[in-house]
Scaffold this motif. Structure first.
Motif, PDB file in Angstrom:
ATOM      1  N   ALA A   1     -37.333 -18.498 -53.720  1.00 43.28           N
ATOM      2  CA  ALA A   1     -36.259 -18.113 -53.233  1.00 43.28           C
ATOM      3  C   ALA A   1     -35.295 -19.131 -52.682  1.00 43.28           C
ATOM      4  N   ALA A   2     -35.871 -20.020 -52.190  1.00 44.38           N
ATOM      5  CA  ALA A   2     -34.984 -21.100 -51.531  1.00 44.38           C
ATOM      6  C   ALA A   2     -34.119 -21.718 -52.532  1.00 44.38           C
ATOM      7  N   TYR A   3     -34.373 -21.861 -53.747  1.00 43.49           N
ATOM      8  CA  TYR A   3     -33.821 -22.570 -54.810  1.00 43.49           C
ATOM      9  C   TYR A   3     -32.988 -21.575 -55.563  1.00 43.49           C
ATOM     10  N   GLY A   4     -33.081 -20.338 -55.575  1.00 47.47           N
ATOM     11  CA  GLY A   4     -32.330 -19.558 -56.510  1.00 47.47           C
ATOM     12  C   GLY A   4     -32.098 -18.149 -55.799  1.00 47.47           C
ATOM     13  N   GLY A   5     -32.499 -17.887 -54.824  1.00 48.43           N
ATOM     14  CA  GLY A   5     -32.560 -16.229 -53.860  1.00 48.43           C
ATOM     15  C   GLY A   5     -33.778 -15.774 -54.749  1.00 48.43           C
ATOM     16  N   SER A   6     -33.938 -14.580 -54.219  1.00 49.36           N
ATOM     17  CA  SER A   6     -35.183 -14.124 -54.724  1.00 49.36           C
ATOM     18  C   SER A   6     -34.850 -13.421 -56.115  1.00 49.36           C
ATOM     19  N   ASN A   7     -33.566 -13.121 -56.353  1.00 51.09           N
ATOM     20  CA  ASN A   7     -33.446 -12.828 -57.873  1.00 51.09           C
ATOM     21  C   ASN A   7     -33.488 -13.860 -58.697  1.00 51.09           C
ATOM     22  N   GLY A   8     -33.141 -15.010 -58.396  1.00 56.66           N
ATOM     23  CA  GLY A   8     -33.164 -16.446 -59.306  1.00 56.66           C
ATOM     24  C   GLY A   8     -34.844 -16.946 -59.247  1.00 56.66           C
ATOM     25  N   SER A   9     -35.465 -16.587 -58.553  1.00 54.22           N
ATOM     26  CA  SER A   9     -36.839 -17.157 -58.351  1.00 54.22           C
ATOM     27  C   SER A   9     -37.708 -16.254 -59.557  1.00 54.22           C
ATOM     28  N   ALA A  10     -36.962 -15.433 -60.206  1.00 55.17           N
ATOM     29  CA  ALA A  10     -38.093 -14.512 -60.760  1.00 55.17           C
ATOM     30  C   ALA A  10     -38.414 -15.218 -61.994  1.00 55.17           C
ATOM     31  N   THR A  11     -39.749 -15.295 -62.540  1.00 53.27           N
ATOM     32  CA  THR A  11     -40.180 -15.995 -63.712  1.00 53.27           C
ATOM     33  C   THR A  11     -39.270 -15.193 -64.982  1.00 53.27           C
ATOM     34  N   VAL A  12     -39.471 -13.871 -64.882  1.00 49.78           N
ATOM     35  CA  VAL A  12     -39.067 -12.843 -65.731  1.00 49.78           C
ATOM     36  C   VAL A  12     -38.076 -12.013 -65.151  1.00 49.78           C
ATOM     37  N   ARG A  13     -36.838 -11.765 -65.621  1.00 54.42           N
ATOM     38  CA  ARG A  13     -36.073 -10.783 -65.076  1.00 54.42           C
ATOM     39  C   ARG A  13     -35.639  -9.601 -66.182  1.00 54.42           C
TER      40      ARG A  13
ATOM     41  N   LEU B   1     -42.102  -6.822 -75.557  1.00 55.74           N
ATOM     42  CA  LEU B   1     -42.946  -8.293 -75.366  1.00 55.74           C
ATOM     43  C   LEU B   1     -44.390  -8.161 -75.568  1.00 55.74           C
ATOM     44  N   GLN B   2     -44.885  -8.645 -76.613  1.00 61.54           N
ATOM     45  CA  GLN B   2     -46.096  -8.504 -76.993  1.00 61.54           C
ATOM     46  C   GLN B   2     -47.053  -9.791 -77.045  1.00 61.54           C
ATOM     47  N   GLY B   3     -48.093  -9.928 -76.199  1.00 63.74           N
ATOM     48  CA  GLY B   3     -48.881 -10.880 -76.597  1.00 63.74           C
ATOM     49  C   GLY B   3     -49.812 -10.716 -77.589  1.00 63.74           C
ATOM     50  N   THR B   4     -50.286 -11.570 -78.460  1.00 61.01           N
ATOM     51  CA  THR B   4     -51.074 -11.396 -79.577  1.00 61.01           C
ATOM     52  C   THR B   4     -52.565 -11.963 -79.482  1.00 61.01           C
ATOM     53  N   GLY B   5     -52.825 -12.461 -78.103  1.00 58.86           N
ATOM     54  CA  GLY B   5     -54.109 -13.126 -77.868  1.00 58.86           C
ATOM     55  C   GLY B   5     -55.116 -11.802 -77.827  1.00 58.86           C
ATOM     56  N   GLN B   6     -56.436 -12.172 -77.707  1.00 59.62           N
ATOM     57  CA  GLN B   6     -57.556 -11.013 -77.493  1.00 59.62           C
ATOM     58  C   GLN B   6     -57.374 -10.575 -76.178  1.00 59.62           C
ATOM     59  N   ASP B   7     -56.772 -11.198 -75.192  1.00 61.43           N
ATOM     60  CA  ASP B   7     -56.923 -10.962 -73.781  1.00 61.43           C
ATOM     61  C   ASP B   7     -55.598 -11.319 -73.206  1.00 61.43           C
ATOM     62  N   ARG B   8     -55.157 -10.358 -72.000  1.00 62.65           N
ATOM     63  CA  ARG B   8     -53.790 -10.797 -71.604  1.00 62.65           C
ATOM     64  C   ARG B   8     -53.553 -12.149 -70.966  1.00 62.65           C
ATOM     65  N   ALA B   9     -54.813 -12.643 -70.570  1.00 58.89           N
ATOM     66  CA  ALA B   9     -54.895 -13.779 -69.939  1.00 58.89           C
ATOM     67  C   ALA B   9     -54.794 -14.906 -70.824  1.00 58.89           C
ATOM     68  N   ASP B  10     -54.645 -14.674 -72.241  1.00 54.70           N
ATOM     69  CA  ASP B  10     -54.364 -15.754 -73.375  1.00 54.70           C
ATOM     70  C   ASP B  10     -52.925 -15.915 -73.445  1.00 54.70           C
ATOM     71  N   THR B  11     -52.231 -15.249 -72.962  1.00 57.21           N
ATOM     72  CA  THR B  11     -50.744 -15.302 -73.128  1.00 57.21           C
ATOM     73  C   THR B  11     -49.965 -15.238 -71.925  1.00 57.21           C
ATOM     74  N   VAL B  12     -49.487 -16.592 -71.442  1.00 58.74           N
ATOM     75  CA  VAL B  12     -48.871 -16.521 -69.875  1.00 58.74           C
ATOM     76  C   VAL B  12     -47.513 -16.916 -69.873  1.00 58.74           C
ATOM     77  N   ILE B  13     -46.465 -16.471 -69.324  1.00 60.44           N
ATOM     78  CA  ILE B  13     -45.138 -16.939 -68.970  1.00 60.44           C
ATOM     79  C   ILE B  13     -45.009 -16.996 -67.639  1.00 60.44           C
ATOM     80  N   VAL B  14     -45.002 -18.307 -67.374  1.00 62.71           N
ATOM     81  CA  VAL B  14     -45.143 -18.935 -65.874  1.00 62.71           C
ATOM     82  C   VAL B  14     -43.953 -19.846 -65.479  1.00 62.71           C
ATOM     83  N   TYR B  15     -43.452 -19.538 -64.326  1.00 60.23           N
ATOM     84  CA  TYR B  15     -42.640 -20.656 -63.713  1.00 60.23           C
ATOM     85  C   TYR B  15     -42.864 -20.803 -62.146  1.00 60.23           C
ATOM     86  N   ASP B  16     -42.247 -21.652 -61.424  1.00 56.80           N
ATOM     87  CA  ASP B  16     -42.534 -22.134 -60.191  1.00 56.80           C
ATOM     88  C   ASP B  16     -41.249 -22.154 -59.121  1.00 56.80           C
ATOM     89  N   THR B  17     -40.195 -21.184 -59.553  1.00 56.61           N
ATOM     90  CA  THR B  17     -39.175 -21.324 -58.623  1.00 56.61           C
ATOM     91  C   THR B  17     -39.124 -20.447 -57.457  1.00 56.61           C
TER      92      THR B  17
END
Length: 657
Positions: free
Chosen positions: A416-428, A398-414
């Motif tokens: 553990a209460a909604y999916g367990g700690s495993n299901g809460s992960a933005t990336v697994r 997985l390679q971001g192609t921006g000039q800085d790592r902050a240019d390419t963000v993978i984000v979510y907001d789950t």
């Protein structure tokens, strides 16, 4: 983690720009230019079309479709003729039956040999009228020749035949000993590039035309014609035919005074030949009276017959940029770099967005059991999605192609209460051999805005082995980064370099052997004057000597002095065989670290864990009964190399990019 802790207090914000400035201001453990590995030499070719195939929207082949690997005729025919796009990796030799049969290739396809193994034997790739956007690379197509049919009058078993198509790239193939032509580009086909191929042991090598219209635009470069008689190529009624850096050698000589030749500009073709090399060729280049042919810079050795030059033809640079190799270098370059190459087809690149609208869509396109590296290049932007890389899809980058790592963000907001700690992960990441570079992973669940039983919210969870993070950021609060393994007694390894990790409670945790090197770790304040959290919560298997190593890094904090722990021992489900191992080595510690930095967890004493420091420094460093130090005599046993080597000698820390 399922063990609940107190939630953080409100009042903290985060700025990606601030994170970038912060990390940039602290360069730790930098290596000198002499220590850096030299970059690999650039290949002699690009992995995307050039010349006329790059114009009028370009040629992308099966990009956007799934990647499949075929080893038999049934699968090849199925995917090549499908309506939807595919990247089709041909692995090994596929014997086409009945002898000489067509394999129909529909629009939006990439056919690519895996390394130098992909072969189509006894069959033809056929592109029918209206076919568009096809890439055929790195294949050998051979042996549909019928003995005694040298002129190809009784069979029409070409290697590739196309009629009235557009946007086709034929690259790095070997064509040999077929029934009629090796490559026939016919009937007003347009925007074609033929590059770095080998045409061998044949009569009619490569023909263009079979039309009275003057439409075809074609680029022919860096091809090797060896042991062929005619059509090297023959171009009839081409609007523009640009031939450069081709090598014609070892021509078949059978005494034919007319139909033994090199290049022929026929009909109303406008042809430009540049910096090619002709060795032992009869009629190296010739033109009809109605055609035009411009030649410049080529070398002719032991040639005879026609060398026609007349008219102005056209200037290829009016259409596209290109680099000419010196004609004298062409034999060595073309013989070495034409035809199937081992490095082509083993690796695949997918683009996000565009061909694949989301990161998960690109992951889903990777074949199960993937046997070559697939790089998913992610353009700058914010991708609000959860990404799951299953165990069956290894060898991803997985390679971001921006000039800085902050240019390419993978984000979510789950949480553990909604999916367990495993299901809460933005990336697994459950697969082995996955690398991420130049990216930010975030879980921006707002703890302060919710009253939940289970506020853990992971930005990243890994389960696979040999996982690498380079120049990445992990943003969260409780349980930001979990490095795990499939079972307690299975060892997975994770290497994190030149990165940034922030959180408050147990925000680096799990049982994987994990090395964090030359990175910044921010311990976030929860608003307490006495206890703001815990950096680590390792659950290392008791028989694994290596848990977490944090080395040549810097811990920073906005928490009050003496209010943060280095860690505590996590025993998932009360498992007694989980005996944490953590070493802070050659790392700067802030004043926020407690003088007694380790603490108990869930009834398990930290003193039974394997917690040590070695040459820590800064206002939060110290020594004493509550701060076990690694003996100097043991320092050589607890190095980056020792942590990561395992039984296979894995050494990602030695690779500098």
């Amino acid at each position: 983690m399922t063990h609940l802790r107190s939630k953080r207090l409100p009042g903290r914000g985060r700025s990606l720009a601030a994170v970038t400035v912060l990390v940039a201001s602290f360069v730790v453990g930098a290596f000198t230019p002499a220590e850096a590995a030299q970059p690999a030499a650039a290949p002699r070719w690009a992995d995307e079309p050039h010349g006329f195939a790059s114009l009028a929207g370009g040629t992308t082949g099966g990009e956007g479709g799934k990647v499949v690997t075929v080893t038999d005729q049934v699968s090849l025919v199925r995917y090549a003729s499908a309506a939807e796009p595919y990247v089709i990796r041909v692995k090994g030799a596929i014997d086409v039956e009945p002898f000489g049969s067509d394999v129909v290739v529909a629009s939006n396809k990439t056919l690519i040999g895996v390394g130098d193994t992909g072969e189509i034997v006894h069959g033809e790739l056929h592109l029918g009228p209206g076919t568009s956007n096809v890439i055929i690379r790195n294949l050998t197509i051979r042996d549909s020749y019928v003995e005694g049919d040298w002129d190809g009058k009784t069979t029409d078993f070409d290697a590739i035949q196309m009629d009235t198509v557009d946007h086709v790239w034929i690259d790095h193939n070997r064509f040999e000993h077929m029934g009629d032509g090796l490559l026939d580009i016919r009937k007003d086909s347009r925007y074609i590039t033929v590059s770095y191929n080998q045409f061998k042991n044949h009569n009619k090598a490569f023909g263009i035309g079979w039309t009275s219209n003057v439409q075809t635009e074609i680029t022919v470069d860096h091809n090797w014609f060896s042991g062929t008689k005619q059509r090297n190529p023959s171009a009839d009624n081409c609007a523009y035919a640009h031939l450069y850096n081709n090598y014609l050698s070892a021509q078949v000589t059978d005494g034919d005074p007319v139909w033994t030749y090199g290049n022929w500009s026929r009909g109303r073709t406008r042809m430009v030949i540049e910096n090619s090399y002709y060795d032992g060729v009869q009629h190296p280049y010739q033109a009809d009276a109605t055609a035009e042919l411009v030649q410049r810079g080529s070398i002719l050795k032991n040639v005879s017959g026609r060398q026609d030059v007349w008219g102005e033809a056209f200037d290829p640079r009016d259409f596209y940029a290109y680099r000419l190799d010196p004609a004298a270098a062409v034999p060595a370059l073309v013989t070495r770099f034409s035809g199937p190459q081992k490095r082509i087809g083993t690796n695949t690149t997918l683009q996000v967005p565009g061909a694949y609208p989301t990161v998960q869509a690109a992951v889903d396109a990777v074949p199960d059991g993937n046997d070559g590296t697939v790089t998913i290049r992610i353009a700058p932007g914010t991708y609000r999605e959860q990404v799951r890389i299953p165990a069956g899809k290894p060898k991803l980058v997985l390679q971001g192609t921006g000039q800085d790592r902050a240019d390419t963000v993978i984000v979510y907001d789950t949480p553990a209460a909604y999916g367990g700690s495993n299901g809460s992960a933005t990336v697994r990441i459950a697969a082995n051999d996955v690398t991420a570079r130049h990216l930010t992973f975030s879980n921006d669940f707002d703890e302060a805005a919710h009253e939940l039983n289970g506020e853990q919210a992971l930005a990243m969870k890994t389960v696979g082995d040999r996982i690498v993070f380079e120049d990445t950021a992990f943003l969260g609060n409780q349980d930001t980064l979990m490095t795990d393994s499939p079972r307690l007694d299975v060892i997975s390894r994770v290497y994190i370099r030149d990165s940034y990790i922030e959180g408050d409670v147990d925000f680096i945790y799990g049982r994987a052997t994990t090395v964090i090197e030359r990175s910044v770790i921010k311990a976030l304040s929860r608003g307490s004057d006495t206890n703001n959290g815990y950096i680590t919560a390792a659950s290392t298997w008791k028989d694994n000597p290596y848990g977490f190593l944090i080395t040549k890094s810097k811990v920073i904090s906005d928490a009050p002095a003496g209010s943060f722990h280095l860690g505590r021992p996590w025993h998932p489900g009360g498992e007694p065989a989980a005996i944490a191992q953590v070493l802070f080595r050659d790392t700067e510690l802030p004043a926020a670290i407690k003088s007694a930095p380790w603490t108990d967890m869930s009834g398990f004493s930290w003193k039974d864990a394997r917690f040590t420091e070695y040459r820590a420094y800064g206002p939060g460093a110290g020594a004493g009964a509550d701060r076990p130090q690694l003996p100097a005599a043991d320092a050589g046993t607890y190095t980056v190399g020792k942590y990561l080597a395992g039984v296979d000698g894995w050494a990602p820390h030695t690779v500098r990019r």
